[in-house]
Design a protein around this motif. Sequence first.
Motif, PDB file in Angstrom:
ATOM      1  N   SER A 189       0.952  -1.133  -0.227  1.00  0.00           N
ATOM      2  CA  SER A 189      -0.076   0.010   0.078  1.00  0.00           C
ATOM      3  C   SER A 189       1.061   1.245  -0.210  1.00  0.00           C
ATOM      4  CB  SER A 189      -1.127   0.016   1.326  1.00  0.00           C
ATOM      5  OG  SER A 189      -0.209   0.138   2.421  1.00  0.00           O
ATOM      6  N   SER A 190       0.303   2.485  -0.527  1.00  0.00           N
ATOM      7  CA  SER A 190       0.882   3.704  -0.360  1.00  0.00           C
ATOM      8  C   SER A 190       0.362   4.862   0.400  1.00  0.00           C
ATOM      9  CB  SER A 190       1.254   4.115  -2.029  1.00  0.00           C
ATOM     10  OG  SER A 190      -0.130   4.287  -2.485  1.00  0.00           O
ATOM     11  N   LYS A 191      -0.823   4.578   0.485  1.00  0.00           N
ATOM     12  CA  LYS A 191      -1.512   5.325   1.436  1.00  0.00           C
ATOM     13  C   LYS A 191      -2.695   4.481   2.610  1.00  0.00           C
ATOM     14  CE  LYS A 191      -2.242   8.697  -2.049  1.00  0.00           C
ATOM     15  NZ  LYS A 191      -3.062   9.605  -2.980  1.00  0.00           N
TER      16      LYS A 191
END
Length: 308
Positions: free
Chosen positions: A197-199
């Motif tokens: 995930s990035s956020k």
Amino acid sequence: MEYSVADLIVSVLAEFGVKRVYGVPGDSINPLVEAIRKSPSVRFIQVRHEEGGALAASFEAKHTGTLAAALGTSGPGSVHLLNGLYNAKLEHAPVIALTGQVRSDTIGFDSPQEVDLLKLFDDVSIFNRQIINPASAQRMVTLACRTSLLGKGVSHLVLPVDVLRSKVEVNEKVQADLPHVEYVFDVKKAEEVINASSKPVILIGGGARGASHMLDEFAERIGAPIVYSLNGKGVLPETDPKVMGGLGLLGAKPSSIALGGADLLIMLGSSFPFTEFLPKGIPTIQVDIEPANLGKRMGVELSIVSTV
């Protein structure tokens, strides 16, 4: 050594770390109030209403993590405890409720202030018993305390006034030591989901209490903002820039914005009931000490049974 059952109950409560008992005196519970008065380590806190006493016990248990106690006399005094005890039930606070009852030889004959307390307290309690034989009082109170602490809920004991006054020989040591519970799970899957995930966004509930330092480090490490349910308020200070605020009907706009852009939801110690405020179509990791709470209201990709 010979004790009254009332004295014995107070001594067991003290062994389990109870410091205060909240309530209102009354005829059927007065032997217990007198035993508390004589105790060097347990204080009686007289409140204006039994509901307030049960709420006070619930708040003490929630914020200290220790066992708290409330009492009420037979009939209306005990009935009044229920609202406060439901707070303890819903917030998983270890509270023991001690309710007076008419003499055991008059139970079932519609005596004044006689109420079927076992039936009345059945829904709010995880342990619900009446002490019938003075010889079993120590074991019964010990089991009630252990169940409340291990199950994080309400234990309830009905105490007929004649039983409270009865004398009993005590030769057993109170077993107040609780078993150590270890949670074993594979963190590799969680690491994979988080790293992909990035956020990520972290949603915390009441189950995150006591884990503030680790939670702060975890959020910093993965770069995640934190939103909280009502029960998670105060776990981390509002002045922390990572903390976006509450979520739900009484929530904050930054929390909604953070969740609106999230690609991973990490729920820690919460089975958040207002799912309409949660993002759809993204993976969710949920950590909870109670297996029944995992996936209770929404599908989750990864469920972990553990303390936060």
